[in-house]
Design a protein around this motif. Sequence first.
Motif: not given
Lengths: 336, 529
Positions: B31, B229, B233-235, B386, B390
């Motif tokens: 993502t 996470l 927001f660096e999945l 997560t 998704l």
Amino acid sequence: MKTPKLLTALIYGVCLSATGSAHAETPTLTVFTYSSFTSEWGPGPLIKKAYETRCQCNLKFVGLEDGAALLSRLKLEGNRTSADVILGLDTSLIAEAQATELLAPHDVNIADINLAVTWSNSYFLPYDFGYFGFVYDGEEIQTPPKSLRDLMLNPDSPPVIIQDPRTSTPGLGLILWARKVFGEDDIGAWETFASKIVTVTKGWSEAYGLFLKGEAPMVLSYTTSPAYHRHIENSERYRVAMFDDGHYQQVEVIARLASSKNPTLAQNFLEFMLSNDVQKILPTTNWMLPAVKTGQALPEAFKESEIPKVVLGFTPEEVSANRKNWIKRWLGAVAK
Amino acid sequence: MRILSGVWSGIVVVVFLLIVIGGSITLTAMTSTPVSLSSALTDPYLISVIRFTIGQAVLSTTISVGLALIVTRALARRAKFPGRRLLILLMGLPVVMPVIVAIFGITAVFGKRGLLNELLSLLGVEQSFTVYGLTGILVAHTFFNLPLAIRLLLPAWESIPRENWRLASMLGMSSRQLFRLLEWPSISDRLPGICLVVFLLCFTSFAVVLTLGGGPAATTIEVAIYQALRYDFELNQAALLALLQLSLCTVAALGLLKWFRVFAATSGRKVDARDRPDIHSTIGKATDFFCIGICTIFLLLPITMIFYSGIRGPIYEVISDPILWLASARSLIIAILATVISMLLAMGLIKSVRFLREKTKQQKGAELALTIGSMTVAIPPMVIGTGFFLIALRTHTLAHATLIMIALVNAIMVLPYLLRSISPPYIQAGEQYYKLCRHLGLSGLQRFRLIDWPIIRKPTAFAIGLGGALSFGDMGVAALFDTDGQITLPVMLYHQLGAYQFNEASVTAVFLLLLCVSFFWAINQIIGR
């Protein structure tokens, strides 16, 4: 005579489903927010009640853990999101939220906005604001530090509990605050301050809970925390140390999504958030200050002396560009 | 083909777990823009985090399991004393506590203003005890895992048949000889599995490490995953770190697997520790009750403090809030769903594991399957969550499948507890009665009902009770999936804390704990008797 009965049943059923679908046409406005806003003690339930009586719609709050959870949920869902409105991001998250290009301009007249700083963002509308502050136990501390400089550098300043900037909003707030006060020299200040830090918690609840249990006489919180104890518990025990060199401001904002199927409703809700009806309940439910002049005085529990004279803040762009690097530097200074 | 018919259920479970784990990590990773593996692994900060994570986990595991061995032996030797059953029931509490509640309980005893420091100042000791730091982490991890290890170890002791004790007393064995010749063979086959579960729990510990560790120097990989996470927001980074965590835990698991020993099949069915020859001396009695006493104080003081502050809170206001009951109902539904799913997964796996051992003598393969089942603890629930989120988002099932998904994540997280408590007796029952079953032509359901069930029902009740209570106390996953504003009990607790309602929250915490205990107790009454 079975047929008429069946027929009646059929007609009845059709009627039912017709009214059912009529019901379904009542639009639902979905608002993503953080959980303490929508919890039974927060402003959420009151706002829902007030708005639903005037909009002929359903207002649905989805409460996520905190502002950061809100933003990451928005990013995860992208343009598939079911949200019409996102409520509760703060100034340090604005730039990143805007970069998702999922938002629509607010088109609201912001002449009435009454923050300590001028507001010009065309996507986000501030609905309330507060200041980070160090709350202390009046039974433990008689002469609190007079400034952030005093707190962080004076060897006699009291032990404190703070939050981690990697996992909490106030934690990040303090990094920005120190950066604003000390500039490039913040690292030196943090190195001196490190010995005063009892512990660094994951979030505000852990820190404040430990403070109330007497684990430290001082904790990083908000300048409005004493107002809570005064208003609800009738207690003067917990106070906030007002700093001459300023307090870092946190502005909470609302925005509507470009993908919303109810743009007018969303727009109306944005305006409603700035209305007197909402603004007057925010201080004693969300424990933040109204972003619009309500024309009436704040509740008695909120003291004039607890409103900072010097207001500090970075622009969202500055925060977004430096956040990671500043946290890294902080880790280097404090984690030894 | 015959082998396949015996192991299909296990294969299904293993494949399912691998898909869920691999899939959620892959989906999470896909993502965002990729990060370079080499740059992440040479980051000195990350290296220090890894080192710290492993170090504290090894220490915590050694202390927890080491103490558990001592206390469990004492408990096993004293098979009957007033309050024993209650004590063992209460030992289920720390594991199921929401972390923040445990933190408040622990600091009420060991903190700056805690009981310990009051005692010290009463005794005139100037120096006050500081819990924040490595001490705090170890105290907390021992608080969580010592009772868990005791509960998992106790059945091993209790499976030693009285014939063996009688034989030992005829031979005049000393206490040490008893341990070496009778007890160790019986517990050593479970020890690696128990160590693994405790190690994984400490390895992935997060809020406790941060809060009681005293500062950002105490950071586990799980903290970095949360940060990536949630805040950065660096999945991709999160997925990478999850993978790293999983690999490190796998290395640890394989190390323990090597240490794994073949089950010592014991014959004889009647079990009674009162036939032990070494329990009648006064010194033995004194040391046993000393160990049990210290352990009880250590565990029960924080729990008592939690109950104490709950009792002083606004009980009526909290209990009369209808939302509390709605939240409890939702939590209960999640707990039941999660337990059912987890039980299906566990039985599917265990059945095949036993088959492997009986028919093909594939000891290592069997243990490997169990290990895969245990590894699920090493994946952060937030990453699995997560991933699931998704999937739901892309299949447009988000609004309908919320409950199932929360339950599924919880089921996967509690699977190791079920495996570690049900598999040893189930396998042992197989070994003991395999020949008998073949003679009598017992197989399938009949064999399960007549032979296995009576032996595994007690541990199964324990595992189901624990798994259910754990899912009941879950927080992270439920909050992640919220789509309709319905909350679980732990989420409600966090709402109260977030709204300055600390007194109310302490009542809710006690309510939550009582519900967990009741759930645990009820399951044990229904199944375990």
